[in-house]
Motif scaffolding. Structure first.
Motif, mmCIF file in Angstrom:
data_model
loop_
_atom_site.group_PDB
_atom_site.id
_atom_site.type_symbol
_atom_site.label_atom_id
_atom_site.label_comp_id
_atom_site.label_asym_id
_atom_site.label_seq_id
_atom_site.Cartn_x
_atom_site.Cartn_y
_atom_site.Cartn_z
ATOM 1 N N ASN A 116 -35.085 54.596 25.863
ATOM 2 C CA ASN A 116 -33.852 53.831 25.700
ATOM 3 C C ASN A 116 -33.306 53.278 27.020
ATOM 4 O OD1 ASN A 116 -33.246 53.880 22.854
ATOM 5 N ND2 ASN A 116 -32.861 56.077 23.059
ATOM 6 N N GLY A 117 -33.720 53.877 28.134
ATOM 7 C CA GLY A 117 -33.164 53.485 29.413
ATOM 8 C C GLY A 117 -31.829 54.120 29.712
ATOM 9 N N GLU A 118 -31.564 55.267 29.083
ATOM 10 C CA GLU A 118 -30.289 55.965 29.289
ATOM 11 C C GLU A 118 -30.312 56.763 30.594
ATOM 12 O OE1 GLU A 118 -30.150 58.448 25.874
ATOM 13 O OE2 GLU A 118 -29.913 56.772 24.463
ATOM 14 N N PRO A 119 -29.164 57.129 31.116
ATOM 15 C CA PRO A 119 -29.136 57.995 32.312
ATOM 16 C C PRO A 119 -29.768 59.347 32.021
ATOM 17 C CG PRO A 119 -26.997 56.969 31.953
ATOM 18 C CD PRO A 119 -27.806 56.685 30.730
ATOM 19 N N PRO A 120 -30.324 59.992 33.034
ATOM 20 C CA PRO A 120 -30.967 61.297 32.816
ATOM 21 C C PRO A 120 -29.961 62.394 32.571
ATOM 22 C CG PRO A 120 -30.885 60.790 35.161
ATOM 23 C CD PRO A 120 -30.372 59.569 34.435
ATOM 24 N N GLN A 121 -30.408 63.412 31.849
ATOM 25 C CA GLN A 121 -29.604 64.614 31.675
ATOM 26 C C GLN A 121 -30.510 65.779 31.374
ATOM 27 O OE1 GLN A 121 -27.360 63.195 28.104
ATOM 28 N NE2 GLN A 121 -28.040 65.100 27.154
ATOM 29 N N SER A 122 -30.027 66.970 31.618
ATOM 30 C CA SER A 122 -30.810 68.162 31.377
ATOM 31 C C SER A 122 -30.421 68.769 30.055
ATOM 32 C CB SER A 122 -30.582 69.181 32.513
ATOM 33 O OG SER A 122 -31.294 70.366 32.251
ATOM 34 N N ASP A 123 -31.417 69.007 29.191
ATOM 35 C CA ASP A 123 -31.143 69.629 27.883
ATOM 36 C C ASP A 123 -31.030 71.137 28.035
ATOM 37 O OD1 ASP A 123 -31.196 67.414 25.955
ATOM 38 O OD2 ASP A 123 -33.217 67.133 26.761
ATOM 39 N N ARG A 164 -35.493 50.094 33.267
ATOM 40 C CA ARG A 164 -35.149 51.516 33.192
ATOM 41 C C ARG A 164 -35.453 52.125 31.835
ATOM 42 N NH1 ARG A 164 -29.646 52.398 36.717
ATOM 43 N NH2 ARG A 164 -28.924 50.457 35.817
ATOM 44 N N GLY A 165 -36.016 51.325 30.925
ATOM 45 C CA GLY A 165 -36.389 51.844 29.618
ATOM 46 C C GLY A 165 -37.851 51.568 29.314
ATOM 47 N N LEU A 166 -38.558 52.553 28.763
ATOM 48 C CA LEU A 166 -39.953 52.357 28.395
ATOM 49 C C LEU A 166 -40.100 51.259 27.345
ATOM 50 C CD1 LEU A 166 -41.031 56.109 28.194
ATOM 51 C CD2 LEU A 166 -41.680 54.466 29.969
ATOM 52 N N LYS A 167 -39.059 51.038 26.551
ATOM 53 C CA LYS A 167 -39.114 49.962 25.567
ATOM 54 C C LYS A 167 -39.238 48.609 26.253
ATOM 55 C CE LYS A 167 -34.045 49.653 25.155
ATOM 56 N NZ LYS A 167 -32.896 49.795 24.225
ATOM 57 N N ASP A 168 -38.708 48.506 27.478
ATOM 58 C CA ASP A 168 -38.795 47.253 28.221
ATOM 59 C C ASP A 168 -40.201 46.986 28.740
ATOM 60 O OD1 ASP A 168 -36.002 46.821 27.928
ATOM 61 O OD2 ASP A 168 -35.633 48.210 29.589
ATOM 62 N N ILE A 200 -39.400 54.766 35.718
ATOM 63 C CA ILE A 200 -38.542 55.073 34.579
ATOM 64 C C ILE A 200 -38.502 56.574 34.297
ATOM 65 C CG2 ILE A 200 -38.334 54.820 32.062
ATOM 66 C CD1 ILE A 200 -39.426 51.943 32.447
ATOM 67 N N VAL A 201 -39.643 57.228 34.335
ATOM 68 C CA VAL A 201 -39.732 58.626 33.924
ATOM 69 C C VAL A 201 -39.162 59.579 34.977
ATOM 70 C CG1 VAL A 201 -41.360 60.500 33.379
ATOM 71 C CG2 VAL A 201 -41.671 58.226 32.369
ATOM 72 N N LEU A 202 -39.282 59.229 36.256
ATOM 73 C CA LEU A 202 -38.933 60.157 37.332
ATOM 74 C C LEU A 202 -37.550 60.790 37.207
ATOM 75 C CD1 LEU A 202 -39.410 61.590 40.011
ATOM 76 C CD2 LEU A 202 -38.789 59.460 41.191
ATOM 77 N N PRO A 203 -36.463 60.034 37.039
ATOM 78 C CA PRO A 203 -35.149 60.695 36.971
ATOM 79 C C PRO A 203 -35.050 61.693 35.819
ATOM 80 C CG PRO A 203 -34.904 58.321 37.245
ATOM 81 C CD PRO A 203 -36.344 58.570 36.928
ATOM 82 N N HIS A 204 -35.700 61.374 34.703
ATOM 83 C CA HIS A 204 -35.624 62.234 33.522
ATOM 84 C C HIS A 204 -36.450 63.508 33.708
ATOM 85 C CE1 HIS A 204 -33.613 58.978 31.354
ATOM 86 N NE2 HIS A 204 -34.479 58.175 31.936
ATOM 87 N N ALA A 215 -36.735 64.673 23.650
ATOM 88 C CA ALA A 215 -35.449 64.100 24.037
ATOM 89 C C ALA A 215 -35.555 63.380 25.379
ATOM 90 C CB ALA A 215 -34.389 65.197 24.110
ATOM 91 N N LEU A 216 -36.316 63.962 26.302
ATOM 92 C CA LEU A 216 -36.548 63.326 27.610
ATOM 93 C C LEU A 216 -37.196 61.960 27.425
ATOM 94 C CD1 LEU A 216 -38.418 65.132 30.569
ATOM 95 C CD2 LEU A 216 -38.840 62.763 29.973
ATOM 96 N N ILE A 217 -38.281 61.921 26.644
ATOM 97 C CA ILE A 217 -38.998 60.664 26.436
ATOM 98 C C ILE A 217 -38.110 59.656 25.708
ATOM 99 C CG2 ILE A 217 -41.002 59.594 25.323
ATOM 100 C CD1 ILE A 217 -42.478 62.269 25.724
ATOM 101 N N THR A 218 -37.294 60.135 24.770
ATOM 102 C CA THR A 218 -36.401 59.237 24.033
ATOM 103 C C THR A 218 -35.385 58.587 24.971
ATOM 104 O OG1 THR A 218 -36.644 60.560 22.015
ATOM 105 C CG2 THR A 218 -34.730 59.099 22.148
ATOM 106 N N ARG A 219 -34.802 59.377 25.867
ATOM 107 C CA ARG A 219 -33.856 58.802 26.832
ATOM 108 C C ARG A 219 -34.556 57.805 27.753
ATOM 109 N NH1 ARG A 219 -31.495 63.988 26.575
ATOM 110 N NH2 ARG A 219 -32.885 64.764 28.206
ATOM 111 N N ALA A 220 -35.770 58.162 28.176
ATOM 112 C CA ALA A 220 -36.525 57.246 29.027
ATOM 113 C C ALA A 220 -36.876 55.969 28.276
ATOM 114 C CB ALA A 220 -37.791 57.931 29.543
#
Length: 352
Positions: A345-352, A301-305, A258-262, A338-343
């Motif tokens: 939620n299971g959202e697609p990765p993005q660069s802040d 794909r989400g840490l919540k899962d 889950i964390v790798l793409p982010h 923000a990275l951890i939050t996206r991870a």
């Protein structure tokens, strides 16, 4: 071009049916009384190892668990003393191999690792142990197995989804090796080869779990990625995963997946040369490609899962930033949160 490359001195036996050479490897090391270490779920494979060792199999400890809790290691140490063992055979994934390393750290006994997943930790002098809800990682030559026996046949029973997350865990080692502070051309070659092998093999395993060609390619890739992990330092991805796993008891390979793409998306703007290298293997958007590969192998794909509570995101951010460590991009609280939050939620990765 200036670099330093130090090769770790493990002996690797790779192939199909190589478990049959286990007794010869024990004899080569002069070992007569071996402790076989596994998880409770892998006792069948532990008994297979025992059958190959014959009279050299002195005792079995099938209680290894993820994150290598110190209290489990202490129980295993009692068995080491009572059985008067002179070596350790760890069969399984990161949990069993981690326990074998923890015992070696305390005793300096020789180890033989028999991996049945794609975790790669068998190729490293790195040990992560958990105590009181915190995971502490250290590097010591005593925990590097003397021999690693890779047998493709032993991976056939690894379920496809677990194969996928285990393989992505291995890919994470190679990805971070590409931008490690002490990276070098040899490790980068292994990293790119390992990433390529695994990204090709994992979809094939999903389609046909009995495909020995795909299994062999995945195990080969895992060996290369594990070698990268043992040769150079890591960065934000591994720090986050150790923090999340140790603090919130999240499953190891699934957390890495889950964390790798982010984590990669966070770092890529700081390492354009690595982005170009990864584009050659993964395509024009490497972080998104790994996110999509996780979907292909059916991973969460989400840490919540995985059971992590949303209220823990701030705590995870604080713990990830608590001890300064090197990363190619400066570590800042808001972007890491923000990275951890996206991870989560299971959202697609993005660069802040």
């Amino acid at each position: 071009m200036d670099f330093v490359y130090a090769a770790n001195p493990s002996r690797v036996v790779f192939g199909t049916g190589t478990i049959e050479r286990l007794g010869d490897e024990a004899e080569r090391l002069g070992l007569e009384r071996l402790l076989i270490v596994s998880t409770a779920d892998q006792t069948d494979q532990a008994h297979l190892v025992a059958s190959q060792l014959g009279a050299r199999a002195a005792e079995m400890f099938a209680n290894a668990v993820m994150h290598t809790p110190v209290e489990v290691t202490e129980r295993a140490m009692s068995v080491v003393g009572d059985a008067r063992v002179d070596g350790i055979v760890a069969v399984g994934g990161g949990s069993a191999i981690g326990l074998g390393k923890a015992l070696a750290m305390r005793t300096d006994l020789p180890q033989i690792a028999v991996p049945t997943t794609y975790a790669g930790s068998e190729m490293t002098p790195i040990l992560g142990e958990t105590k009181d809800g915190a995971k502490v990682t250290q590097s010591d030559s005593r925990v590097l197995p003397e021999v690693v026996v890779y047998d493709v046949d032993l991976t056939l029973s690894l379920p496809p989804r677990l194969s996928g997350t285990s393989g992505l865990n291995a890919i994470a080692h190679a990805v971070e090796a590409l931008y490690a502070r002490d990276r070098n051309p040899i490790v980068s070659l292994m990293a790119l080869e390992g990433i390529g092998a695994l990204t090709q093999a994992l979809p094939g395993i999903m389609d046909n779990p009995d495909d020995r060609g795909a299994r062999a390619k995945a195990l080969y890739g895992a060996w290369l990625c594990g070698t990268c992990l043992g040769a150079v330092g890591m960065a934000i991805h591994h720090k986050l995963c150790h923090t999340l796993g140790g603090s919130f008891n999240l499953p190891h390979s699934e957390t890495h997946t889950i964390v790798l793409p982010h984590a990669l998306a966070y770092n890529l703007p700081a390492v354009p040369e690595v982005k170009a290298q990864l584009e050659g293997v993964l395509g024009p958007d490497p972080a998104r490609a790994l996110y999509e590969l996780a979907g292909t192998v059916g991973a969460a794909r989400g840490l919540k899962d995985l059971g992590m509570l949303g209220t823990a995101i701030n705590e995870a951010t604080e713990r990830a930033l608590a001890n300064p460590y090197w990363n190619p991009r400066a570590l800042e609280s808001a972007p890491i949160c923000a990275l951890i939050t996206r991870a989560w939620n299971g959202e697609p990765p993005q660069s802040d």
